[in-house]
Design an enzyme around this catalytic site. Structure first.
Site, mmCIF file in Angstrom:
data_model
loop_
_atom_site.group_PDB
_atom_site.id
_atom_site.type_symbol
_atom_site.label_atom_id
_atom_site.label_comp_id
_atom_site.label_asym_id
_atom_site.label_seq_id
_atom_site.Cartn_x
_atom_site.Cartn_y
_atom_site.Cartn_z
ATOM 1 C CE LYS A 1 27.703 79.415 67.871
ATOM 2 N NZ LYS A 1 28.692 78.300 67.793
ATOM 3 C CD GLU B 1 32.509 76.098 68.769
ATOM 4 O OE1 GLU B 1 31.386 76.210 68.222
ATOM 5 O OE2 GLU B 1 32.656 75.802 69.970
ATOM 6 C CB SER C 1 25.430 68.542 74.501
ATOM 7 O OG SER C 1 25.844 69.839 74.868
ATOM 8 C CB CYS D 1 21.113 63.501 67.214
ATOM 9 S SG CYS D 1 20.104 63.744 65.761
HETATM 10 P P1 NAD Z 1 27.405 71.308 71.887
HETATM 11 O O1 NAD Z 1 26.262 71.399 72.827
HETATM 12 O O2 NAD Z 1 28.778 71.200 72.447
HETATM 13 O O3 NAD Z 1 27.460 72.601 70.909
HETATM 14 C C1 NAD Z 1 26.333 72.958 70.137
HETATM 15 C C2 NAD Z 1 26.403 74.452 69.838
HETATM 16 O O4 NAD Z 1 26.296 75.183 71.062
HETATM 17 C C3 NAD Z 1 27.702 74.908 69.179
HETATM 18 O O5 NAD Z 1 27.378 75.863 68.202
HETATM 19 C C4 NAD Z 1 28.489 75.533 70.321
HETATM 20 O O6 NAD Z 1 29.325 76.590 69.897
HETATM 21 C C5 NAD Z 1 27.396 76.060 71.224
HETATM 22 N N1 NAD Z 1 27.736 76.026 72.656
HETATM 23 C C6 NAD Z 1 28.568 75.165 73.296
HETATM 24 N N2 NAD Z 1 28.568 75.417 74.627
HETATM 25 C C7 NAD Z 1 27.718 76.462 74.833
HETATM 26 C C8 NAD Z 1 27.288 77.186 75.978
HETATM 27 N N3 NAD Z 1 27.736 76.882 77.205
HETATM 28 N N4 NAD Z 1 26.399 78.193 75.802
HETATM 29 C C9 NAD Z 1 25.925 78.499 74.571
HETATM 30 N N5 NAD Z 1 26.316 77.851 73.449
HETATM 31 C C10 NAD Z 1 27.182 76.838 73.561
HETATM 32 O O7 NAD Z 1 27.080 70.081 70.892
HETATM 33 P P2 NAD Z 1 28.017 69.444 69.762
HETATM 34 O O8 NAD Z 1 29.122 68.694 70.416
HETATM 35 O O9 NAD Z 1 28.347 70.461 68.735
HETATM 36 O O10 NAD Z 1 26.985 68.420 69.080
HETATM 37 C C11 NAD Z 1 26.763 67.118 69.561
HETATM 38 C C12 NAD Z 1 25.527 67.060 70.432
HETATM 39 O O11 NAD Z 1 24.400 67.522 69.704
HETATM 40 C C13 NAD Z 1 25.175 65.639 70.863
HETATM 41 O O12 NAD Z 1 24.762 65.664 72.191
HETATM 42 C C14 NAD Z 1 24.029 65.259 69.938
HETATM 43 O O13 NAD Z 1 23.156 64.276 70.448
HETATM 44 C C15 NAD Z 1 23.337 66.579 69.812
HETATM 45 N N6 NAD Z 1 22.492 66.631 68.628
HETATM 46 C C16 NAD Z 1 21.153 66.497 68.815
HETATM 47 C C17 NAD Z 1 20.299 66.517 67.731
HETATM 48 C C18 NAD Z 1 18.820 66.338 67.940
HETATM 49 O O14 NAD Z 1 18.064 66.366 66.967
HETATM 50 N N7 NAD Z 1 18.350 66.151 69.166
HETATM 51 C C19 NAD Z 1 20.811 66.684 66.434
HETATM 52 C C20 NAD Z 1 22.193 66.835 66.280
HETATM 53 C C21 NAD Z 1 23.023 66.810 67.399
#
Ligand code: NAD
Length: 503
Positions: free
Chosen positions: A179, A182, A232, A287
Site C-alpha cells: 500500500k 496516497e 510517523s 527520516c
Molecule cells: P504517515 O504516518 O502520515 O503515513 C504513512 C503511511 O501510513 C501512508 O501510507 C498513509 O496512508 C498511512 N496512514 C496514515 N494514517 C494512518 C492511520 N491512522 N492508520 C493506518 N495507516 C495510516 O507518514 P508520512 O507523512 O507519509 O511520512 C513521513 C513520516 O515518516 C515522518 O514521520 C518520517 O520520519 C517517517 N519516516 C520514517 C522512516 C524511518 O526509517 N524511521 C523512513 C521514512 C519516513
C-alpha cells in the site's frame, strides 16, 4: 492548485493485472513544485484490499515451494529493469515528491542496491545445524517462508522504502501486498509496469492504492501474516498495537529528530557543508535529515551559528525540475503539500514565540512560475532550549534549530531524553569522544563525521525507542529474519539393528 480537466486515473495491480478499484473516493496527486494535478488516486476500500490479499494467498503455496534460486530469477530481472529505467524513475520521484534530481537518483540507487542484496537469498535464508548436540541427536534450524506480508509506505521515499522489504519478502518465498502513500502513488505505478515484465507468477506481488482505510484493512486482515510499516510514530504505534491484537508479525519504523553534535575540535570548514546536506537536502523531509545542531562550547556555538546561517542563506531554492538544478544536490525544493507548508510555518512561529532567535526565515518564499508550489526557504533558529516545542517536535521541513551545551555529556543527555532515537551524528577528530558517542547515545543509526548515517543495503536500517516499534529492522539479512519462520528440528535415528538384520 492548478486544475486539469482529466487527470490520469490510477489503478491497483492485483493478481498480475491492472484493476480499477471499487473505491468511491479519489484524491488529486499534485506536483508539489507547481501545484499541477498529475493524477487521481483511488482510495481503495476493504473489498479492494480483500481482492489483493486473496490473490497473494492464492499464489503463496506454489511460490513458497519454488526453489529459492528460481525465485531469485524475477528479482534479478527487476534489478536489470530498474537500472535500464533509472533516469525515468528518478524523474518520476522528483515530479511527484519534489526532491532534487540528485536526491531522487540517490534514492533509486539505494532501492536497486536492496534488490541486488535480496538476490543473495539462497545464502541469506540458510538455516543452521549442529551435529551430535546430544548423544546421536542432531539439531537443525530451518528458515521457512511464512505467507502473505503487507507493507505500508510513507511519502518521502516513494521508491526506496518499499524496497527495504519487497524484494526480501518475495525472494524468501512469501507473497506481498504494497500500500503505497496516497501522496506519491505514481512512482510505484511506474515500478509495477516493470514488475509485471519480470516473470513473477500472478499474485506474488500486488499493489493497492489508498489511504488509512486501505492500511487498516490490510492490518486487520485475518489472512495477512505480517506488516512492515514506515511513517510517523503515532501511526506506527497504532499499527504495532493492531498487529499485536491480531497476532501478526510487525515492524513499524516511525518519526525522527536527528541531532548533529559539533565538538570544539570539529573541522568546521568541512562540517558546515556536510551539515547543510543533511539538514536541507530533500527540503528536510528525510527520516535521516538532521534538524537539531548541538554545539559544545560557546565558541563552537558562535561559529556554527554564523557559518551555517551564511551557507544556508546561499543555498538555492527552486523547482527541482528546472534545468539549472539538475545536478545541484543542495537545491531546496518544495515540501510535499500545502498542509505541510502551513504546519511547518506555524512551528517556526511557535519557536519565535517561545524565545528562539530567528537567524534565517524561509517563510514567504515564492518561486517565479511556480505559484501553486509549496516552498519554504532554509530557516535557522538559534538559542533554542531543550524541552521547547521546536526541540521536541519532528518538523520535517528545511528548518534547523541550534542549541548550545557545555559538554558532550550534556549533549548526549539531551538526545537520550528525546522521545525519538532514529539517527545521531558527532563531528570530532577525537576517537575518545567518538567512541563515547557511539556507545552511549540512544539512537539506532550513528554517524561519526557523517551527517546522514543512513546504512547501505547490506546493513540493517532502523532507529531505537520512539522511532521504531519492532525488534527487527529493515533491509539486509536482518529483514530476512522477519520474513522467515525459524523451525527447529531435533532428530535421531536408531541403529538399524533394532529393526532386524541389515540388508
Ligand atoms: P504517515 O504516518 O502520515 O503515513 C504513512 C503511511 O501510513 C501512508 O501510507 C498513509 O496512508 C498511512 N496512514 C496514515 N494514517 C494512518 C492511520 N491512522 N492508520 C493506518 N495507516 C495510516 O507518514 P508520512 O507523512 O507519509 O511520512 C513521513 C513520516 O515518516 C515522518 O514521520 C518520517 O520520519 C517517517 N519516516 C520514517 C522512516 C524511518 O526509517 N524511521 C523512513 C521514512 C519516513
Amino acid at each position: 492548485m492548478v486544475e486539469t480537466n482529466n487527470p490520469r486515473l490510477l489503478q491497483n495491480h492485483i493478481d498480475g493485472r491492472w484493476i480499477t478499484p471499487t473505491a468511491a473516493d479519489f484524491l488529486d496527486v499534485q506536483n508539489p513544485s507547481d501545484g499541477r494535478v498529475l493524477a487521481s488516486v483511488p482510495l481503495s476500500c476493504q473489498a479492494d484490499v480483500d481482492q489483493a490479499v486473496a490473490a497473494a494467498r492464492g499464489a503463496f503455496r506454489a511460490w513458497s515451494r519454488t526453489p529459492v534460486a528460481e525465485r531469485c530469477g524475477p528479482v534479478r530481472k527487476l534489478a536489470e529493469l530498474l537500472r535500464e529505467n533509472f533516469e525515468d524513475l528518478a524523474r518520476q520521484i522528483t515530479e511527484e515528491m519534489g526532491k532534487s534530481l540528485p536526491d531522487a537518483r540517490a534514492e533509486m540507487k539505494r532501492a536497486i542496491e536492496n534488490v541486488d542484496v535480496a538476490c543473495g537469498m539462497p545464502t541469506l535464508m540458510q538455516g543452521e545445524n549442529i551435529t551430535n548436540c546430544a548423544s546421536d541427536i542432531d539439531g537443525e534450524v530451518l528458515r521457512l517462508p511464512i505467507g502473505v506480508f503487507g507493507m505500508i509506505a510513507p511519502f518521502n521515499f516513494p521508491a526506496m522504502v518499499p524496497f527495504w522489504f519487497l524484494p526480501y519478502a518475495v525472494a524468501s518465498g512469501n507473497t506481498f501486498v504494497l500500500k503505497c502513500s496516497e501522496q506519491v502513488p505514481l512512482t510505484m505505478q511506474a515500478h509495477f509496469r516493470l514488475i509485471e515484465k519480470c516473470g513473477f507468477p500472478p499474485g506474488v506481488v500486488n499493489l493497492v492504492n489508498g489511504d488509512k482505510v486501505a492500511s487498516q484493512s490490510l492490518v486487520e486482515h485475518p489472512d495477512v501474516d505480517g506488516i512492515s510499516f514506515v511513517g510517523s510514530s503515532p501511526v506506527a504505534r497504532q499499527i504495532a498495537e493492531a498487529c499485536a491484537r491480531t497476532g501478526k508479525r510487525c515492524q513499524a519504523l516511525g518519526s525522527a529528530k536527528n541531532y548533529l553534535v559539533v565538538m570544539p575540535d570539529a573541522k568546521l570548514d568541512r562540517v558546515v557543508q556536510n551539515m547543510l546536506t543533511s539538514c536541507l537536502g530533500c527540503a528536510g523531509q528525510r527520516c535521516m535529515a538532521a534538524s537539531a545542531i548541538a554545539c559544545v562550547g560557546d565558541e563552537t556555538y558562535q561559529q556554527v551559528c554564523e557559518q551555517f546561517t551564511a551557507a544556508a542563506k546561499s543555498t538555492s531554492v527552486g523547482n527541482p525540475l528546472d534545468a539549472r538544478f539538475e545536478h545541484d544536490d543542495l537545491a531546496v525544493g518544495p515540501v510535499i503539500s500545502n498542509d505541510a507548508k502551513r504546519r511547518i510555518e506555524n512551528l517556526i512561529q511557535v519557536g519565535v514565540d517561545e524565545g528562539a532567535t530567528l537567524l534565517l526565515d524561509g517563510r514567504g518564499t515564492e518561486i517565479p512560475g511556480c505559484d501553486g508550489g509549496h516552498y519554504i526557504g532554509p530557516t535557522v533558529l538559534a538559542n533554542v532550549q531543550s524541552g521547547s516545542t521546536l526541540e521536541r517536535t519532528e518538523i520535517f521541513g528545511p528548518v534547523v534549530i541550534i542549541l548550545k551545551f557545555d559538554s558532550l555529556d550534556e549533549a548526549i543527555a539531551a538526545i537520550n531524553q528525546h522521545e525519538y532515537g532514529n539517527g545521531a551524528s558527532i563531528y570530532t577528530q577525537s576517537g575518545y569522544w567518538a567512541r563515547r558517542f557511539k556507545t552511549e547515545t540512544l539512537a539506532g543509526m550513528i554517524g561519526i563525521n557523517v551527517g546522514i548515517p543512513a546504512p547501505v543495503a547490506y546493513l540493517p536500517f532502523g532507529g531505537m525507542r520512539g522511532s521504531i516499534f519492532a525488534d527487527i529492522k529493515g533491509q539486509s539479512k536482518e529483514v530476512v529474519r522477519f520474513f522467515t519462520e525459524s523451525k527447529i528440528v531435533t532428530e535421531r535415528y536408531w541403529p538399524e539393528d533394532d529393526l532386524g538384520p541389515r540388508a
